[in-house]
Design a protein around this motif. Structure first.
Motif, PDB file in Angstrom:
ATOM      1  N   UNK A 138       0.815  -1.217   0.000  1.00 56.55           N
ATOM      2  CA  UNK A 138       0.000   0.000   0.000  1.00 56.55           C
ATOM      3  C   UNK A 138       0.846   1.264   0.000  1.00 56.55           C
ATOM      4  N   UNK A 139       2.047   1.219   0.614  1.00 59.26           N
ATOM      5  CA  UNK A 139       2.875   2.425   0.715  1.00 59.26           C
ATOM      6  C   UNK A 139       3.826   2.596  -0.473  1.00 59.26           C
ATOM      7  N   UNK A 140       3.671   1.758  -1.497  1.00 57.83           N
ATOM      8  CA  UNK A 140       4.498   1.900  -2.692  1.00 57.83           C
ATOM      9  C   UNK A 140       5.744   1.030  -2.717  1.00 57.83           C
ATOM     10  N   UNK A 141       6.017   0.347  -1.594  1.00 62.32           N
ATOM     11  CA  UNK A 141       7.141  -0.603  -1.608  1.00 62.32           C
ATOM     12  C   UNK A 141       6.729  -1.840  -2.408  1.00 62.32           C
ATOM     13  N   UNK A 142       7.735  -2.651  -2.788  1.00 61.36           N
ATOM     14  CA  UNK A 142       7.470  -3.875  -3.548  1.00 61.36           C
ATOM     15  C   UNK A 142       7.981  -5.064  -2.748  1.00 61.36           C
ATOM     16  N   UNK A 143       7.120  -6.071  -2.597  1.00 62.58           N
ATOM     17  CA  UNK A 143       7.470  -7.309  -1.888  1.00 62.58           C
ATOM     18  C   UNK A 143       7.654  -8.408  -2.929  1.00 62.58           C
ATOM     19  N   UNK A 144       8.755  -9.156  -2.835  1.00 60.00           N
ATOM     20  CA  UNK A 144       9.008 -10.205  -3.835  1.00 60.00           C
ATOM     21  C   UNK A 144       9.271 -11.548  -3.177  1.00 60.00           C
ATOM     22  N   UNK A 145       8.967 -12.603  -3.903  1.00 59.72           N
ATOM     23  CA  UNK A 145       9.349 -13.959  -3.501  1.00 59.72           C
ATOM     24  C   UNK A 145      10.132 -14.567  -4.658  1.00 59.72           C
TER      25      UNK A 145
END
Length: 485
Positions: free
Chosen positions: A230-237
């Protein structure tokens, strides 16, 4: 001097998962065996959709949520594709509209009858043709009505206006290799993608430009996935060079990297923007791990693991507005086994029966914040939020109608009175279109009045139900006081 380990305070530390009883599962579903790393399952507050095995084409099952138990082999499917279905996604602004992508290179959009299917559905509302290879990724825009993204094995991303069946944007030079997944940001102004070249990209679809790129986000060769927070960060796996599974957080510089284990199934992340919790499900795993994303290091905080015996073939996640707030349910997953679908409920243990404000901030509702034309013109808008304090009663779903543009016309006309969109009243082009504005206003007022009356009827039914419950409780209390109970 003694050092005591301080446990991090979090209201989600004690979240626990629980599968429902057998009679609330969906049994005897032949889940698709196609080799593709999608979730194979999509769910909304009305329907559950599962991609299934089909001979001579592609099909998926659409079940009303209440249709639990054994599903008859003859139960009708959505079966208009000529090749296996690879991905499905419910429209966030209309619970009866679903899009599907297939090996037959097409995207199809379907209108599901209000009470579910009674016969096989072979005719889509619209067929979107533009890919030259199989279409493995489908993602609706989170805030603009009728805007749909598709990505294929031709390394092309297409953005469609479903209401007019036209291609809005073609992004064919930004990905040099296979696209693993795509995720819109909070307001749909950007999307991020994970690609086989090991890069994570942030893309502005309207300008067709690369906003940011992170090369070698995960160094392993196996599939990775990226989602916007939501805050514009990106989460990756993804995977390390030694094939260990990893989680990472980017802004777009690396903020955190955690190694999980050395299993080989692709990790599917599901993100809840209201609680900042990410649920990670590995294909072929029998567990769901969940993590809280915070502003303080190490940013990704492990919460707990839900473990079961059976491995999962796919997974669907219920939108927040479909959860039971009275039971402090903060997530519900639909786990696909080989022959069944099993709902798993994630709950925060609370003693009080009152509405828990801290667990349920206002969440994205089913109303679109923008029309497709507004979004194309450059406008952005955050999702329209609804409160979950009262049982949310959505307005009546309208049929999806397609208004194709005149391909001979050079100019781009504004939205014609006869055109329509998902979730909005569809008008037909008849002599009635020429009626004076006064009669149109009266028709609008009549529609609003009907909506108010529907809401009033729903409230009356709720008051009556609560009144009956109070009577029963008073009787029970009276019996207990008299020593009868």
């Amino acid at each position: 001097m003694s050092f005591r380990k301080v446990v991090r305070q979090s209201k989600f530390r004690h979240v626990f998962g629980q599968p429902v009883k057998n009679d609330q599962c969906y049994e005897d579903i032949r889940v698709s065996r196609v080799t593709w790393d999608s979730t194979f399952c999509a769910v909304n507050p009305k329907f559950l959709a599962v991609i299934v095995e089909a001979s001579g084409g592609g099909a998926f099952l659409v079940l009303p949520l209440s249709k639990t138990g054994r599903i008859d082999k003859a139960y009708p499917t959505v079966c208009g594709h000529t090749g296996p279905v690879l991905d499905i996604d419910w429209c966030p602004h209309n619970d009866e509209v679903i899009a599907s992508g297939s090996e037959d290179c097409t995207v199809m959009v379907w209108q599901i009858p209000e009470n579910g299917l009674t016969s096989p559905l072979t005719e889509p509302v619209v067929v979107l043709e533009g890919h030259t290879k199989r279409v493995g990724i489908i993602a609706w825009h989170p805030t603009a009505r009728n805007v749909l993204l598709s990505a294929g094995c031709d390394n092309v991303v297409l953005i469609w206006n479903v209401g007019t069946a036209e291609e809005l944007y073609r992004l064919d030079s930004l990905h040099p290799d296979l696209i693993y997944n795509v995720s819109w940001n909070h307001n749909g102004s950007l999307f991020c993608s994970a690609c086989k070249d090991k890069s994570v990209r942030i893309i502005d679809p309207r300008r067709g430009t690369l906003v940011a790129e992170r090369e070698k986000a995960h160094e392993g060769a196996r599939p990775m996935r990226a989602i916007f927070l939501a805050d514009g960060k990106v989460f990756t796996t993804g995977f390390s060079r030694m094939s260990e599974r990893q989680l990472a957080l980017w802004d777009p510089e690396p903020m955190a990297l955690q190694e999980l284990d050395s299993s080989n199934g692709a990790l599917l992340p599901f993100y809840d923007p209201d609680t900042s919790v990410v649920y990670v499900c590995g294909k072929g795993d029998s567990s769901i791990r969940y993590f809280e994303i915070t502003e303080e290091p190490p940013y990704i905080h492990f919460l707990n693991t839900f473990t079961s015996k059976e491995p999962q073939r796919g997974m669907g996640s219920m939108p927040k507005r479909g959860l039971e707030v009275s039971k402090c349910e903060i997530a519900r997953f639909y786990k696909l086994h080989e022959r069944k679908c099993e709902p798993i409920v994630m709950t925060v243990p609370r003693k009080s029966d009152l509405f828990q404000d801290d667990l349920y901030p206002d969440t994205a509702g089913p109303e679109a914040a923008l029309e497709a034309e507004e979004w194309v013109s450059g406008r952005d808008a955050d999702p329209i939020l609804i409160s979950l304090r009262e049982a949310y009663v959505p307005s009546k779903q309208r049929d999806l109608k397609i208004s194709r543009r005149n391909v001979l016309s050079d100019s781009r006309p504004a939205m014609a009175p006869g055109s329509s969109h998902l979730g909005a009243p569809a008008s037909t082009t008849t002599a009635a279109d020429a009626t004076p504005s006064g009669s149109l206003a009266r028709a609008g007022e009549a529609g609003k009045l009907e909506e108010v009356m529907q809401e009033l009827r729903a409230l009356r039914a709720l008051v009556k139900e609560q009144g009956d419950r109070i009577c029963r409780l008073e009787e029970q209390l009276g019996r207990m006081e008299n020593g009868d109970a």
